[in-house]
Write a protein that holds these residues in place. Sequence first.
Motif, PDB file in Angstrom:
ATOM      1  N   GLU A 311     180.493 -38.098  43.728  1.00 18.15           N
ATOM      2  CA  GLU A 311     181.238 -38.031  44.672  1.00 18.15           C
ATOM      3  C   GLU A 311     182.409 -39.126  44.799  1.00 18.15           C
ATOM      4  O   GLU A 311     182.063 -40.397  44.371  1.00 18.15           O
ATOM      5  N   LEU A 312     183.642 -38.671  45.151  1.00 21.65           N
ATOM      6  CA  LEU A 312     184.956 -39.801  45.473  1.00 21.65           C
ATOM      7  C   LEU A 312     185.261 -39.472  46.643  1.00 21.65           C
ATOM      8  O   LEU A 312     185.570 -38.486  47.056  1.00 21.65           O
ATOM      9  N   LEU A 313     185.114 -40.539  47.717  1.00 24.05           N
ATOM     10  CA  LEU A 313     185.518 -40.306  48.995  1.00 24.05           C
ATOM     11  C   LEU A 313     185.158 -39.252  49.543  1.00 24.05           C
ATOM     12  O   LEU A 313     185.689 -38.510  50.336  1.00 24.05           O
ATOM     13  N   GLY A 314     183.720 -38.966  49.515  1.00 22.96           N
ATOM     14  CA  GLY A 314     183.018 -37.895  50.115  1.00 22.96           C
ATOM     15  C   GLY A 314     183.297 -36.513  49.628  1.00 22.96           C
ATOM     16  O   GLY A 314     182.768 -35.611  50.165  1.00 22.96           O
ATOM     17  N   GLN A 315     183.898 -36.480  48.366  1.00 18.43           N
ATOM     18  CA  GLN A 315     184.319 -35.225  47.502  1.00 18.43           C
ATOM     19  C   GLN A 315     183.584 -35.029  46.056  1.00 18.43           C
ATOM     20  O   GLN A 315     183.605 -36.143  45.635  1.00 18.43           O
ATOM     21  N   LYS A 316     183.014 -33.971  46.062  1.00 10.90           N
ATOM     22  CA  LYS A 316     182.429 -33.918  44.911  1.00 10.90           C
ATOM     23  C   LYS A 316     183.711 -33.749  43.589  1.00 10.90           C
ATOM     24  O   LYS A 316     184.752 -33.091  43.916  1.00 10.90           O
ATOM     25  N   ILE A 317     183.101 -34.512  42.402  1.00  9.21           N
ATOM     26  CA  ILE A 317     184.143 -34.533  41.284  1.00  9.21           C
ATOM     27  C   ILE A 317     183.656 -33.311  40.437  1.00  9.21           C
ATOM     28  O   ILE A 317     182.525 -33.214  40.049  1.00  9.21           O
ATOM     29  N   PRO A 318     184.674 -32.678  39.984  1.00 11.65           N
ATOM     30  CA  PRO A 318     184.300 -31.513  39.154  1.00 11.65           C
ATOM     31  C   PRO A 318     183.985 -32.346  37.809  1.00 11.65           C
ATOM     32  O   PRO A 318     184.160 -33.290  37.495  1.00 11.65           O
ATOM     33  N   TRP A 319     183.027 -31.391  37.013  1.00 11.27           N
ATOM     34  CA  TRP A 319     182.800 -31.943  35.514  1.00 11.27           C
ATOM     35  C   TRP A 319     183.630 -32.248  34.417  1.00 11.27           C
ATOM     36  O   TRP A 319     183.719 -32.907  33.713  1.00 11.27           O
ATOM     37  N   TYR A 320     184.752 -31.221  34.631  1.00 14.83           N
ATOM     38  CA  TYR A 320     185.977 -31.323  33.723  1.00 14.83           C
ATOM     39  C   TYR A 320     185.583 -31.189  32.187  1.00 14.83           C
ATOM     40  O   TYR A 320     185.882 -31.760  31.384  1.00 14.83           O
ATOM     41  N   ALA A 321     184.456 -30.263  32.054  1.00 11.28           N
ATOM     42  CA  ALA A 321     183.975 -30.045  30.844  1.00 11.28           C
ATOM     43  C   ALA A 321     183.238 -31.151  30.109  1.00 11.28           C
ATOM     44  O   ALA A 321     183.482 -31.456  28.875  1.00 11.28           O
ATOM     45  N   HIS A 322     182.439 -31.818  30.908  1.00  9.14           N
ATOM     46  CA  HIS A 322     181.383 -33.078  30.269  1.00  9.14           C
ATOM     47  C   HIS A 322     180.167 -32.432  30.344  1.00  9.14           C
ATOM     48  O   HIS A 322     179.654 -31.636  31.093  1.00  9.14           O
ATOM     49  N   PRO A 323     179.234 -33.324  29.517  1.00  9.89           N
ATOM     50  CA  PRO A 323     177.744 -32.760  29.211  1.00  9.89           C
ATOM     51  C   PRO A 323     177.092 -33.041  30.644  1.00  9.89           C
ATOM     52  O   PRO A 323     177.350 -34.068  31.476  1.00  9.89           O
ATOM     53  N   ASN A 324     176.347 -32.191  30.866  1.00  9.79           N
ATOM     54  CA  ASN A 324     175.409 -32.287  32.069  1.00  9.79           C
ATOM     55  C   ASN A 324     174.000 -32.710  31.792  1.00  9.79           C
ATOM     56  O   ASN A 324     174.062 -33.328  30.687  1.00  9.79           O
ATOM     57  N   GLU A 325     173.120 -32.919  32.535  1.00  6.24           N
ATOM     58  CA  GLU A 325     171.763 -33.687  32.054  1.00  6.24           C
ATOM     59  C   GLU A 325     171.288 -32.857  31.046  1.00  6.24           C
ATOM     60  O   GLU A 325     170.762 -33.648  29.886  1.00  6.24           O
ATOM     61  N   LYS A 326     171.415 -31.723  30.917  1.00  7.91           N
ATOM     62  CA  LYS A 326     170.933 -30.936  29.763  1.00  7.91           C
ATOM     63  C   LYS A 326     171.827 -31.418  28.286  1.00  7.91           C
ATOM     64  O   LYS A 326     171.186 -31.663  27.397  1.00  7.91           O
ATOM     65  N   GLY A 327     173.038 -31.581  28.345  1.00  4.97           N
ATOM     66  CA  GLY A 327     173.754 -31.819  27.336  1.00  4.97           C
ATOM     67  C   GLY A 327     173.489 -33.306  27.071  1.00  4.97           C
ATOM     68  O   GLY A 327     173.491 -33.680  25.758  1.00  4.97           O
ATOM     69  N   ARG A 328     173.398 -34.134  28.188  1.00 10.71           N
ATOM     70  CA  ARG A 328     173.062 -35.546  27.879  1.00 10.71           C
ATOM     71  C   ARG A 328     171.831 -35.755  27.136  1.00 10.71           C
ATOM     72  O   ARG A 328     171.720 -36.560  26.106  1.00 10.71           O
ATOM     73  N   ASP A 329     170.771 -34.788  27.462  1.00 12.03           N
ATOM     74  CA  ASP A 329     169.463 -35.186  26.615  1.00 12.03           C
ATOM     75  C   ASP A 329     169.791 -34.444  25.115  1.00 12.03           C
ATOM     76  O   ASP A 329     169.039 -35.128  24.263  1.00 12.03           O
ATOM     77  N   LEU A 330     170.570 -33.672  24.801  1.00 16.43           N
ATOM     78  CA  LEU A 330     170.709 -33.156  23.433  1.00 16.43           C
ATOM     79  C   LEU A 330     171.683 -34.216  22.836  1.00 16.43           C
ATOM     80  O   LEU A 330     171.390 -34.557  21.496  1.00 16.43           O
ATOM     81  N   GLN A 331     172.689 -34.880  23.460  1.00 13.57           N
ATOM     82  CA  GLN A 331     173.231 -35.931  22.751  1.00 13.57           C
ATOM     83  C   GLN A 331     172.256 -37.138  22.492  1.00 13.57           C
ATOM     84  O   GLN A 331     172.120 -37.561  21.276  1.00 13.57           O
ATOM     85  N   ALA A 332     171.273 -37.478  23.434  1.00 17.85           N
ATOM     86  CA  ALA A 332     170.439 -38.283  23.112  1.00 17.85           C
ATOM     87  C   ALA A 332     169.417 -38.231  21.911  1.00 17.85           C
ATOM     88  O   ALA A 332     168.830 -39.143  21.406  1.00 17.85           O
ATOM     89  N   GLN A 333     168.976 -37.058  22.077  1.00 25.15           N
ATOM     90  CA  GLN A 333     168.130 -36.383  20.825  1.00 25.15           C
ATOM     91  C   GLN A 333     168.572 -36.729  19.558  1.00 25.15           C
ATOM     92  O   GLN A 333     167.945 -37.318  18.521  1.00 25.15           O
ATOM     93  N   HIS A 334     169.950 -36.210  19.352  1.00 22.93           N
ATOM     94  CA  HIS A 334     170.535 -36.392  17.967  1.00 22.93           C
ATOM     95  C   HIS A 334     170.882 -37.903  17.789  1.00 22.93           C
ATOM     96  O   HIS A 334     171.063 -38.135  16.482  1.00 22.93           O
TER      97      HIS A 334
END
Length: 345
Positions: A311-334
């Motif tokens: 959140e920024l100034l009380g507003q949710k920020i979009p992902w803008y095509a970045h890894p979510n938690e599942k994607g983060r875990d795949l990054q970490a695995q490899h």
Amino acid sequence: MSSATRQTTTTPRARRLAAATLALGSCLALAVPVGGAAAAPTDPVPTVFFGDSYTANFGIAPVNNMDSERGWCFQATENYPAVAARRLKDRNITLDVQSDVSCGAALVHHFWESQQLPFGAGTLPPQQEALKDDTQLVVGSMGGNTLGFTSIIKQCSTKLREPSLMPGEPVDPDKPAGECQDFFTSGDGKEWLDYQFERVEGELENMLLRMSYFSPDADRVLVGYPRLVPQDTTKCLTAAPGQTELPFADISQDALPILDQVQKRLNDTMKKVAADDGADYVDLYGRTGTNTACDGADRGIGGLLEESKLELLGQKIPWYAHPNEKGRDLQAQHVAAKIEEVLNR
């Protein structure tokens, strides 16, 4: 230190030796040791993580140093470097993380030049300042911002050209978004894209040489970017569970292959630069084809306008095509698997 010029040597050893001439005012070439560890270390491995928002894992909360200027890097406390380090510790490999200087919006040249933070929040020192003589491992991702991937996305989207929705500018705002496929495959758009790739390649070469100079005994691991667009783009015509926006907003299905081709070319460029300079490379693109932004419940990438955890100034920020938690875990695995391979070599 002045910016290193692009090297014309081609062999890994020649590139390593050239790195020794980067000292300010130095005319003496120093011999730089080449080669990794013979076996998995029993002592903690001094490690530096570097990179952009994909290493910092923009979109995942909470954020490190939120009360300082580095909070504007949006570096997640649980980014893939932190998760990979835990995975390795479970396998009796301990990383002594000297620094994680990854920062959202970082360009490759911010490895050796300071980075201006948004909204006048301050200036960060070059990421290379984290490297030490005793650093033995350097890991991270760079290249997407220097290529201008945000501008490429904006070139293909009318909606995302609205300043309030996504930072940055399209490559050519006078060209309609619906023409982006032709724009990037001919004329000025193709010429721009080819130049950007040349720039990325040259700056990545510079970056890897600097790593060898500042940390001559370090193994260097360049991490590629996970795949965003699936081979079957019809998947992108359906919103993810619980979402109303399509994964790529209003970007047409015909334009999605262009985004995929650009991303694959970027990863191929990174892989080539790493191989040419004797560094290691993590191929995330080739291993995340079933976890793209369009893979529904299995997506490892948050949609362009899907709300992230920030959140920024009380507003949710979009992902803008970045890894979510599942994607983060795949990054970490490899990444963890590659580090283990390198340290056992």
